[in-house]
Design an enzyme around this catalytic site. Sequence first.
Site, PDB file in Angstrom:
ATOM      1  N   ASP A   1       0.786  -1.245   0.000  1.00  0.00           N
ATOM      2  CA  ASP A   1       0.000   0.000   0.000  1.00  0.00           C
ATOM      3  C   ASP A   1       0.819   1.297   0.000  1.00  0.00           C
ATOM      4  OD1 ASP A   1      -1.661  -2.084   0.742  1.00  0.00           O
ATOM      5  OD2 ASP A   1      -2.340  -1.161   2.600  1.00  0.00           O
TER       6      ASP A   1
ATOM      7  N   GLU B   1     -10.702  -2.101   3.847  1.00  0.00           N
ATOM      8  CA  GLU B   1      -9.406  -1.581   4.281  1.00  0.00           C
ATOM      9  C   GLU B   1      -9.165  -0.206   3.665  1.00  0.00           C
ATOM     10  OE1 GLU B   1      -6.476  -5.263   4.976  1.00  0.00           O
ATOM     11  OE2 GLU B   1      -6.624  -4.732   2.884  1.00  0.00           O
TER      12      GLU B   1
END
Length: 712
Positions: free
Chosen positions: A44, A247
């Site tokens: 990420d 998420e």
Amino acid sequence: MFYSTIIRKAILFASLGVLCVAETYQEQYRDQYHFSPEKNWMNDPNGMLYHKGVYHLYFQYNPGGMTWGNISWGHATSNDLLHWTEQPIALEVRKDAGGNVQEYFYSGSAVVDTENTSGFGTRGHPPLVAIYTSHYAQNMTLPSGKTVVSGQESQSIAYSLDDGMTWTTYDAQNPVIHEPPTEYITADTIQNFRDPFVFWEDSQKHWTMVVSLPNDHMVLIYTSPNLKDWTKVSTFGPANAISGQWECPGLFPLPVDGDKNNVKWVLQLGSNPGGPTIGSGTQYFVGSFDGTTFTADADTVYAAVGGPAGSSVVEDWQDTSSLASSTAALNWTATGDFVGITPVTGEDKVSNVLDTYFHGDSNTGAITSEAFVIAKSFMNFRIAGGYHPYNPSTYGTPSDTETSLNLKVNGKVVRSATGQNTGTLAWQGWDVSNFANQTAVLEIADFNTGATGWGHLIVGEILFSESLAEEQKANWVDHGPDYYAAATYNGLDGYDRVAVGWANNWAYGSDIPTNPWRSSMSVMRKYSLATIDSKITLVQEPYNLAPISSTCYDKKWDTLPGSQFDLPVTGKSLDVTLAFDIVSTINSSAQEDSTMRLLVRSSKDGSHATVIGYDASTQQFFVDRTNSGDVNFAPVFPGTYSAALIPDAHGRVTLRVLVDWSLVEVFGGQGESVITAQIFPSDDNESISLSYTPGAFKNVYIKVKDVASVWK
Ligand SMILES: *[C@@H]1O[C@H](CO)[C@@H](O)[C@H](O)[C@H]1NC(C)=O
Ligand SMILES: *[C@@H]1O[C@H](CO)[C@@H](O)[C@H](O)[C@H]1NC(C)=O
Ligand SMILES: *[C@@H]1O[C@H](CO)[C@@H](O)[C@H](O)[C@H]1NC(C)=O
Ligand SMILES: *[C@@H]1O[C@H](CO)[C@@H](O)[C@H](O)[C@H]1NC(C)=O
Ligand SMILES: *[C@@H]1O[C@H](CO)[C@@H](O)[C@H](O)[C@H]1NC(C)=O
Ligand SMILES: *[C@@H]1O[C@H](CO)[C@@H](O)[C@H](O)[C@H]1NC(C)=O
Ligand SMILES: *[C@@H]1O[C@H](CO)[C@@H](O)[C@H](O)[C@H]1NC(C)=O
């Protein structure tokens, strides 16, 4: 001060041995204008912050390996969002004296604390503050005196007094959010509570955080006066796509159609699995935010209903005794291992399903319905099981390994659907208006032995309808498999919003054949909101590539010759624009929907290529990577991904196609529909061509730009 910063940096660089990258970044599959770390694993994007003329990009990083592990915050900086310099690790995994991990630094965000609300700096020299998830790996009492258990996730902060180069964790009080609010505490939420995104809300003069409870499909909103003391003020969810974990939430304002008096808020979040194709995906909601509560607009939330009202049954497996039976809606004929079996079982008290898991996963064969007439414009069905899509190049051959529900007209597969490697039935549907009143058969093909998992298909009721089923419908930011954990910059002017996503997917992310690094980021994308087809829609365009691109070819045709055209240019790192008008949605003698195809990273004969196309009758564009090069490293990697794209008010379709050494990003229309997909083609496959249904398109325009490497 300038001098001392330089010296400090020089010492840091020397002591950590950061390598000059000029000679590298030429490996096979190394993207030339997308960020990737020089080596090792990345996932990420984190802490994206524009500060004093520098764009910071932190990222989930394993400093010592090419798979996920020892998760720390890596760091890179840029002056133009194109050229990047990798910097020393910003927040490094914490270990005990014995080398066992105590704390991983999971995803989060960063802000400039201009008013020194945190007290970490001064107004004249404001601190940067990073807010991240601490994932604890041991039962411990922390320096703050707080106790945590192994597997716990809490929110912590760190600050930087040197403009983001080095960071100090706030050990006196970390974690600043120890656990979710009492009413949400469960054994699961203690361990799944993560990914804070923080921004300054000027109208309310406080900090706002969105953070997720992944398995509850819920986003919690907190506010704080000082980044240290946080109060939960509202929640959002569950809504829309909820079959995976939620998420990496983000929340930001954008003007609608550029009108600063009409500002909406966008809540963006990742879902893994349960994305639009396989594995990970990113969805969004448009709504309003009053400083404490996000309220989604009614037209961005879809009811979890089944088949649309007024649907009629094609097959509902009500007869469990035999496939060929007077009480089944259709008569079915089996081949292969399915001859003589009754694979229909009661799924629950109300409905039956056909499940090809019969005497195990290894059985193969097909089950084909009798012929029926396509009576309505759409077919909807519930489907689950293996993700092994229909592949035209292997269909009907001994190397066919699909698990698919196929619709065949005149002996040709015209629509196909597959499972998601889960046992949970989910609605999918097809636009079959092109084939109205034609005779068709349905085929349940299971040629997968399950050697690589999920070798069977489960099919629930099949309906004729006047629209697509809405269950699991979502506003997908990207309809491809490779745009996840997307995050946006803090610190840009006004309503400017630039986003980036991890260009990979948890379904196969650790298997991609790159070396010595794994994963690139997507291209930087400018986000805006536009009214498209009377709906407020997130629109994306690549952030300014002009400084690194130059036109190498363009051409216009009133009508296209024949069915195929080879462009006289080649390339591996491209920015292609293709636009056309549609003459007819079907050419009945060609026996297919009218389709325009652009082949990139193609062999000279077109037999190996990544195919970007537009189907005029279903009004969808697609990326087909089934034959794009190396696709065999993971069984779920090959596939074709599609997204709706309605021609503009002038009836024109525009596709902007970014191609890099291992990535394709296609922006449809104004950017209201996007597909991102990794590809791993042979180095020497650089040809570009068009292939199209004869007579179906006119006023065709193509422009090819060569994009220079940002690593030289
Ligand atoms: C984490 O780091 C240690 C060295 O400190 C190494 O032995 C281990 O293999 C690493 N784990 C992963 C998954 O990279
Ligand atoms: C910043 O905060 C710290 C701690 O509260 C304080 O000591 C300092 O004076 C503040 N500086 C300014 C300029 O507000
Ligand atoms: C950590 O704490 C939990 C909860 O108190 C307990 O169940 C577990 O056994 C502990 N683990 C270790 C390794 O001590
Ligand atoms: C299915 O086939 C059987 C045997 O040929 C026949 O008796 C029956 O009528 C058929 N059912 C339907 C719904 O067509
Ligand atoms: C299909 O047949 C119905 C009934 O005859 C007719 O109303 C309809 O227009 C036909 N649709 C197409 C696309 O030909
Ligand atoms: C293109 O890729 C294919 C498949 O990997 C390979 O066989 C071929 O040699 C490559 N090169 C060209 C120029 O077609
Ligand atoms: C339809 O396709 C055929 C080739 O399959 C072509 O010969 C014909 O010209 C096309 N029809 C029209 C109207 O262009």
